[in-house]
Design a protein around this motif. Structure first.
Motif, PDB file in Angstrom:
ATOM      1  N   ASP A   1       0.751  -1.183   0.078  1.00 47.57           N
ATOM      2  CA  ASP A   1      -0.029  -0.017  -0.016  1.00 47.57           C
ATOM      3  C   ASP A   1       0.903   1.389  -0.002  1.00 47.57           C
ATOM      4  O   ASP A   1       0.180   2.404   0.026  1.00 47.57           O
ATOM      5  CB  ASP A   1      -0.968  -0.033   1.083  1.00 47.57           C
ATOM      6  N   GLY A   2       2.067   1.072  -0.001  1.00 47.95           N
ATOM      7  CA  GLY A   2       2.968   2.114  -0.206  1.00 47.95           C
ATOM      8  C   GLY A   2       3.444   2.864   1.132  1.00 47.95           C
ATOM      9  O   GLY A   2       3.969   3.884   1.240  1.00 47.95           O
ATOM     10  N   MET A   3       3.039   2.144   2.272  1.00 47.82           N
ATOM     11  CA  MET A   3       3.379   2.553   3.673  1.00 47.82           C
ATOM     12  C   MET A   3       4.675   2.225   4.011  1.00 47.82           C
ATOM     13  O   MET A   3       5.134   1.068   3.742  1.00 47.82           O
ATOM     14  CB  MET A   3       2.268   2.104   4.511  1.00 47.82           C
ATOM     15  N   PRO A   4       5.362   2.953   4.797  1.00 44.69           N
ATOM     16  CA  PRO A   4       6.734   2.622   5.255  1.00 44.69           C
ATOM     17  C   PRO A   4       7.028   1.159   5.841  1.00 44.69           C
ATOM     18  O   PRO A   4       6.033   0.970   6.978  1.00 44.69           O
ATOM     19  CB  PRO A   4       7.248   4.024   5.755  1.00 44.69           C
ATOM     20  N   VAL A   5       8.115   0.792   5.983  1.00 47.60           N
ATOM     21  CA  VAL A   5       8.340  -0.607   6.773  1.00 47.60           C
ATOM     22  C   VAL A   5       9.228  -0.240   7.837  1.00 47.60           C
ATOM     23  O   VAL A   5       9.171  -1.082   8.732  1.00 47.60           O
ATOM     24  CB  VAL A   5       9.152  -1.584   5.859  1.00 47.60           C
ATOM     25  N   GLY A   6       9.643   1.065   7.896  1.00 53.53           N
ATOM     26  CA  GLY A   6      10.100   1.443   9.197  1.00 53.53           C
ATOM     27  C   GLY A   6      10.333   2.961   9.124  1.00 53.53           C
ATOM     28  O   GLY A   6       9.447   3.818   8.642  1.00 53.53           O
TER      29      GLY A   6
ATOM     30  N   ALA B   1       3.274   8.106   3.832  1.00 53.79           N
ATOM     31  CA  ALA B   1       3.289   6.970   2.568  1.00 53.79           C
ATOM     32  C   ALA B   1       4.213   7.418   1.458  1.00 53.79           C
ATOM     33  O   ALA B   1       4.590   8.906   1.455  1.00 53.79           O
ATOM     34  CB  ALA B   1       1.891   7.035   2.007  1.00 53.79           C
ATOM     35  N   SER B   2       4.916   6.530   0.852  1.00 50.74           N
ATOM     36  CA  SER B   2       5.709   6.912  -0.257  1.00 50.74           C
ATOM     37  C   SER B   2       4.651   7.779  -1.274  1.00 50.74           C
ATOM     38  O   SER B   2       3.430   7.418  -1.507  1.00 50.74           O
ATOM     39  CB  SER B   2       6.063   5.787  -1.026  1.00 50.74           C
ATOM     40  N   GLU B   3       5.333   8.861  -1.868  1.00 46.89           N
ATOM     41  CA  GLU B   3       4.515   9.571  -2.944  1.00 46.89           C
ATOM     42  C   GLU B   3       4.942   9.457  -4.182  1.00 46.89           C
ATOM     43  O   GLU B   3       6.417   9.213  -4.558  1.00 46.89           O
ATOM     44  CB  GLU B   3       4.476  11.163  -2.490  1.00 46.89           C
ATOM     45  N   VAL B   4       4.215   9.911  -5.437  1.00 52.81           N
ATOM     46  CA  VAL B   4       4.635   9.837  -6.788  1.00 52.81           C
ATOM     47  C   VAL B   4       4.241  11.100  -7.316  1.00 52.81           C
ATOM     48  O   VAL B   4       3.337  11.698  -6.915  1.00 52.81           O
ATOM     49  CB  VAL B   4       4.059   8.582  -7.480  1.00 52.81           C
TER      50      VAL B   4
END
Length: 337
Positions: A138-143, A296-299
């Motif tokens: 889902d683009g959420m960080p692992v840490g 979240a990671s962005e694009v």
């Protein structure tokens, strides 16, 4: 922020409490000494340089300015994985307030090095964040890591190439087998190329030393080539272009800088804008407004069309007028890298 206390300096109880409660990247003003950021860039080429320029501009837009309240330690790994690891370790050892990692190998290395510390990592130019094990599906960080993705608009690229080369049958791609971003992009090209009438021919390499022979082999098999955001390949793009031009094989790029130096065209993103977006994310973390682990990671979702009409002229290719008129930028010369 981490404070340097001079021997024998007396502080009030209030000052001591404030200093003790000020963690890495949590101070609104950056503390007495400002912020210190380590920038780890995997390779030396235009798109990654643009990311770095944009990153610093994004920070400046948020009031974090190099030379005023920001110290930057910039290191370039020159596409060497061993050097990338050394850079990450050095940033962790020196206790920087944040690591900015430019490109997938640097992002993976920085996150691994900082994993057991409170140093946040903000990356940019990572094509597939899930494949790089930096986010979940889902683009959420692992840490304690976040940033921006330069995921390629592959279907738009295929459509554009078909419009320009209606008779082309074979499409070649050179990629680095150890780069997760490239492996992911190849899988997407394999899934979509047939829909646009292309037979895909791929050639994997390990280092820049492989590029010349791999280019000769690939050019003998294809009607055109397209580039990924593969750091090792892009760093050697002038070699590939020289060989392709000799054989009149058009080479498509994945972003603006590749078109400037001799690729025919690209559906790509603006790497300065991507860097600016990343810098603003980093500013939120440094100011204590957000934690990297919750962002979240962005694009950048809208690609732009870039074309080099001088290259088209040299190759005897006519670019459809509809594409010319839609170009974000149209270059009429080839700029040496």
């Amino acid at each position: 922020m981490k404070k340097k206390l001079m021997a024998g300096l007396l502080v009030t109880a209030m000052t001591a409490v404030m200093a003790a409660g000020c963690g890495s990247g949590s101070s609104e003003s950056g503390g007495e000494d400002g912020y210190t950021i380590g920038i780890s860039q995997f390779a030396e080429h235009g798109s990654l340089d643009n990311c770095r320029e944009g990153f610093l501009a994004g920070l400046e837009a948020e009031g974090i300015v190099e030379g005023e309240n920001l110290t930057v330690d910039y290191q370039n790994a020159a596409s060497d994985m061993g050097t990338t690891g050394q850079i990450s370790d050095s940033f962790v050892s020196s206790g920087v307030d944040l690591i900015c990692a430019i490109a997938t190998p640097s992002a993976q290395s920085a996150y691994n090095a900082a994993m057991d510390t409170d140093i946040p990592v903000v990356y940019t130019a990572v094509t597939d964040t899930e494949a790089a094990e930096l986010t979940d599906a889902d683009g959420m960080p692992v840490g304690n890591v976040t940033g921006t993705s330069d995921k390629l608009p592959i279907e738009e690229q295929l459509k554009m190439m078909r419009e320009i080369l209606p008779d082309a049958k074979t499409l070649g791609i050179m990629y680095t087998t150890s780069e997760a971003n490239s492996v992911s992009a190849i899988e997407e090209y394999e899934a979509l190329a047939g829909d646009y009438g292309f037979e895909l021919v791929t050639t994997g390499i390990s280092t820049t030393a492989d590029v010349a022979l791999a280019a000769d082999d690939l050019l003998s098999k294809v009607d055109c080539i397209t580039n990924l955001t593969d750091n090792t390949v892009v760093a050697s793009l002038p070699t590939i272009l020289e060989k392709a031009n000799e054989q009149k094989v058009p080479v498509f790029g994945s972003e603006i800088e590749q078109v400037k130096i001799g690729c025919l065209a690209a559906e790509g993103i603006d790497y300065i804008a991507l860097g600016e977006q990343t810098g603003k994310m980093a500013a939120q973390i440094l100011k204590g407004e957000k934690e990297a682990s919750e962002m979240a990671s962005e694009v950048i979702t809208e690609p732009g069309f870039y074309v080099n009409t001088k290259v088209a002229e040299n190759l005897g290719i006519t670019i459809p007028e509809a594409l010319i008129s839609s170009a974000v930028e149209n270059f009429d010369e080839i700029t040496a890298e």
